[in-house]
Motif scaffolding. Structure first.
Motif, PDB file in Angstrom:
ATOM      1  N   SER A 143       2.655   6.488 -13.929  1.00  0.00           N
ATOM      2  CA  SER A 143       4.104   6.302 -13.947  1.00  0.00           C
ATOM      3  C   SER A 143       4.366   4.980 -13.217  1.00  0.00           C
ATOM      4  N   ILE A 144       5.553   4.444 -13.342  1.00  0.00           N
ATOM      5  CA  ILE A 144       5.830   3.153 -12.711  1.00  0.00           C
ATOM      6  C   ILE A 144       5.807   3.278 -11.184  1.00  0.00           C
ATOM      7  N   GLN A 145       6.272   4.408 -10.666  1.00  0.00           N
ATOM      8  CA  GLN A 145       6.195   4.623  -9.222  1.00  0.00           C
ATOM      9  C   GLN A 145       4.736   4.665  -8.756  1.00  0.00           C
ATOM     10  N   GLU A 146       3.877   5.305  -9.523  1.00  0.00           N
ATOM     11  CA  GLU A 146       2.455   5.355  -9.180  1.00  0.00           C
ATOM     12  C   GLU A 146       1.818   3.980  -9.297  1.00  0.00           C
ATOM     13  N   TRP A 147       2.218   3.221 -10.321  1.00  0.00           N
ATOM     14  CA  TRP A 147       1.657   1.875 -10.512  1.00  0.00           C
ATOM     15  C   TRP A 147       1.983   0.973  -9.327  1.00  0.00           C
ATOM     16  N   PHE A 148       3.177   1.110  -8.769  1.00  0.00           N
ATOM     17  CA  PHE A 148       3.563   0.281  -7.618  1.00  0.00           C
ATOM     18  C   PHE A 148       2.721   0.603  -6.382  1.00  0.00           C
ATOM     19  N   GLN A 149       2.134   1.759  -6.339  1.00  0.00           N
ATOM     20  CA  GLN A 149       1.273   2.090  -5.204  1.00  0.00           C
ATOM     21  C   GLN A 149      -0.054   1.343  -5.259  1.00  0.00           C
ATOM     22  N   TYR A 152      -0.883  -3.309  -3.364  1.00  0.00           N
ATOM     23  CA  TYR A 152      -1.559  -3.932  -2.218  1.00  0.00           C
ATOM     24  C   TYR A 152      -2.946  -3.351  -1.982  1.00  0.00           C
ATOM     25  N   ARG A 153      -3.545  -2.730  -3.009  1.00  0.00           N
ATOM     26  CA  ARG A 153      -4.864  -2.114  -2.851  1.00  0.00           C
ATOM     27  C   ARG A 153      -5.974  -3.126  -3.123  1.00  0.00           C
ATOM     28  N   SER A 154      -6.147  -4.060  -2.245  1.00  0.00           N
ATOM     29  CA  SER A 154      -7.164  -5.099  -2.417  1.00  0.00           C
ATOM     30  C   SER A 154      -8.576  -4.564  -2.206  1.00  0.00           C
ATOM     31  N   ASP A 155      -8.699  -3.377  -1.617  1.00  0.00           N
ATOM     32  CA  ASP A 155     -10.005  -2.784  -1.362  1.00  0.00           C
ATOM     33  C   ASP A 155     -10.445  -1.844  -2.478  1.00  0.00           C
ATOM     34  N   TYR A 156      -9.673  -1.750  -3.538  1.00  0.00           N
ATOM     35  CA  TYR A 156      -9.941  -0.777  -4.592  1.00  0.00           C
ATOM     36  C   TYR A 156      -9.988  -1.490  -5.934  1.00  0.00           C
ATOM     37  N   TYR A 157     -11.183  -1.918  -6.340  1.00  0.00           N
ATOM     38  CA  TYR A 157     -11.390  -2.593  -7.620  1.00  0.00           C
ATOM     39  C   TYR A 157     -10.429  -3.766  -7.829  1.00  0.00           C
ATOM     40  N   ASN A 158     -10.070  -4.427  -6.737  1.00  0.00           N
ATOM     41  CA  ASN A 158      -9.208  -5.604  -6.834  1.00  0.00           C
ATOM     42  C   ASN A 158      -7.859  -5.298  -7.509  1.00  0.00           C
ATOM     43  N   MET A 159      -7.359  -4.093  -7.298  1.00  0.00           N
ATOM     44  CA  MET A 159      -6.149  -3.672  -7.986  1.00  0.00           C
ATOM     45  C   MET A 159      -4.915  -4.479  -7.592  1.00  0.00           C
ATOM     46  N   SER A 160      -4.911  -5.043  -6.406  1.00  0.00           N
ATOM     47  CA  SER A 160      -3.770  -5.861  -6.001  1.00  0.00           C
ATOM     48  C   SER A 160      -3.599  -7.055  -6.943  1.00  0.00           C
ATOM     49  N   GLN A 161      -4.719  -7.702  -7.274  1.00  0.00           N
ATOM     50  CA  GLN A 161      -4.664  -8.813  -8.220  1.00  0.00           C
ATOM     51  C   GLN A 161      -4.312  -8.331  -9.613  1.00  0.00           C
ATOM     52  N   PHE A 247      12.416   4.217  -4.838  1.00  0.00           N
ATOM     53  CA  PHE A 247      10.965   4.152  -4.743  1.00  0.00           C
ATOM     54  C   PHE A 247      10.525   4.143  -3.281  1.00  0.00           C
ATOM     55  N   ASP A 248       9.298   4.568  -3.040  1.00  0.00           N
ATOM     56  CA  ASP A 248       8.692   4.470  -1.715  1.00  0.00           C
ATOM     57  C   ASP A 248       8.510   2.983  -1.370  1.00  0.00           C
ATOM     58  N   THR A 249       9.077   2.524  -0.257  1.00  0.00           N
ATOM     59  CA  THR A 249       9.000   1.106   0.111  1.00  0.00           C
ATOM     60  C   THR A 249       8.129   0.862   1.345  1.00  0.00           C
ATOM     61  N   SER A 250       7.342   1.862   1.745  1.00  0.00           N
ATOM     62  CA  SER A 250       6.535   1.698   2.965  1.00  0.00           C
ATOM     63  C   SER A 250       5.543   0.534   2.847  1.00  0.00           C
ATOM     64  N   ASN A 251       4.937   0.357   1.669  1.00  0.00           N
ATOM     65  CA  ASN A 251       4.007  -0.754   1.484  1.00  0.00           C
ATOM     66  C   ASN A 251       4.729  -2.100   1.525  1.00  0.00           C
ATOM     67  N   GLU A 252       5.937  -2.123   0.976  1.00  0.00           N
ATOM     68  CA  GLU A 252       6.706  -3.369   0.982  1.00  0.00           C
ATOM     69  C   GLU A 252       7.130  -3.753   2.399  1.00  0.00           C
ATOM     70  N   ILE A 253       7.448  -2.767   3.209  1.00  0.00           N
ATOM     71  CA  ILE A 253       7.829  -3.040   4.595  1.00  0.00           C
ATOM     72  C   ILE A 253       6.661  -3.675   5.345  1.00  0.00           C
ATOM     73  N   LYS A 254       5.464  -3.130   5.151  1.00  0.00           N
ATOM     74  CA  LYS A 254       4.274  -3.714   5.783  1.00  0.00           C
ATOM     75  C   LYS A 254       4.033  -5.130   5.262  1.00  0.00           C
ATOM     76  N   ALA A 255       4.193  -5.312   3.953  1.00  0.00           N
ATOM     77  CA  ALA A 255       3.965  -6.628   3.351  1.00  0.00           C
ATOM     78  C   ALA A 255       4.968  -7.655   3.869  1.00  0.00           C
TER      79      ALA A 255
END
Length: 298
Positions: A143-149, A152-161, A247-255
């Protein structure tokens, strides 16, 4: 079969352009139009584009004044007549069934976007950086909410890129109805890709490398400042909009906090007193209210 519009912004890439274009024209999925947008190149790239147009009726070429990759993407989108959009950078190349795999995953899963992973080829040492093998393969509908999670997952198959870049994805063309890439920024991905996702309902992802991204010493991300590669305004825009839609914005706050630190350090190096003080003020405000929150909780 539906038509796929493949958009390639071209700028001074006479050395690698043929590798890119050949990999597109030999795709197993043949119902394509290839749009080469020459962004005011001063080498032989314009002639290479014209040579391909003469040889293959599927190739369309636009020559325009230099305006940056964002303006080239916009021009390509305006020319596109396909049902789907695919972006390719002019010095990268595709595996032979790149489009076919993306199209199959998109249609079979009734998704608006299909996405996959990629491999880097580093020109400095002529080596591939490979992080995927057969055992890493999986398929998942996000889902789009799941995709946004994954952002910032740079440690997981380069998903951030994977999340940020426009290429290695097939999109329904309708998603770009109100999208315009910025024309005044050296790096436009992080400012734009997330907006395309928000108009979709589902992303069909498969964890396979079907795209090769060539890393040059002169690449934009290598020569630009960190504030251009990681723009704080992108995070500020996401925070504003994602908060509005719940949407959950916790990752955006850290970013935001991380990028605020980048802004402060870059401004200090540049001797930009106003930007430095602005970053320091925002940092002080965040720290002040974090302290109040901590004291209240204790």
């Amino acid at each position: 079969m539906a038509k796929v519009s493949v958009i390639v912004p071209v700028y001074n890439d006479e050395q690698y352009l043929a590798d890119c274009v050949d990999s597109i024209l030999r795709q197993s999925y043949q119902d394509i139009e290839l749009i080469l947008v020459d962004d005011g190149s001063t080498d032989d790239s314009p002639q290479i584009c014209e040579n391909y147009r003469e040889r293959d009726a599927r190739v369309r070429v636009l020559h325009k004044a230099n305006g940056g990759v964002g303006s080239s993407r916009n021009a390509g989108l305006a020319m596109a007549t396909g049902d789907y959009i695919l972006f390719v950078d002019n010095d990268d190349w595709l595996v032979d069934d790149h489009i076919e795999q993306l199209y199959r995953h998109l249609t079979e899963n009734d998704a608006d976007i299909a996405a996959a992973n990629y491999t880097e080829f580093r020109m400095a040492d002529q080596n591939y950086r490979i992080w995927l093998n057969d055992s890493d393969y999986y398929e998942k509908n996000y889902s789009i909410q799941e995709w946004f999670q994954q952002q910032y997952r740079s440690d997981y198959y380069n998903m951030s890129q994977v999340f940020t870049v426009p290429w290695c994805k097939l999109y329904k063309r309708s998603l770009f109805k109100h999208i315009a890439y910025p024309t005044d920024k050296p790096v436009e991905d992080d400012l734009t890709s997330w907006k395309v996702y928000l108009l979709a309902n589902k992303v069909a992802y498969f964890n396979a490398s079907i795209y090769v991204h060539r890393i040059l010493a002169s690449s934009v991300t290598a020569r630009e400042k960190q504030t251009a590669v990681f723009p704080i305004e992108a995070v500020a825009d996401r925070l504003a909009l994602l908060t509005q839609i719940g949407f959950d914005t916790s990752n955006e706050i850290k970013a935001y906090r991380q990028r605020l630190s980048i802004c402060r350090n870059e401004a200090l190096k540049d001797g930009d007193y106003v930007k430095y003080q602005d970053a320091m003020q925002k940092t002080a405000i965040l720290q002040h209210y974090q302290q109040i929150k901590t004291e209240t909780e204790n």
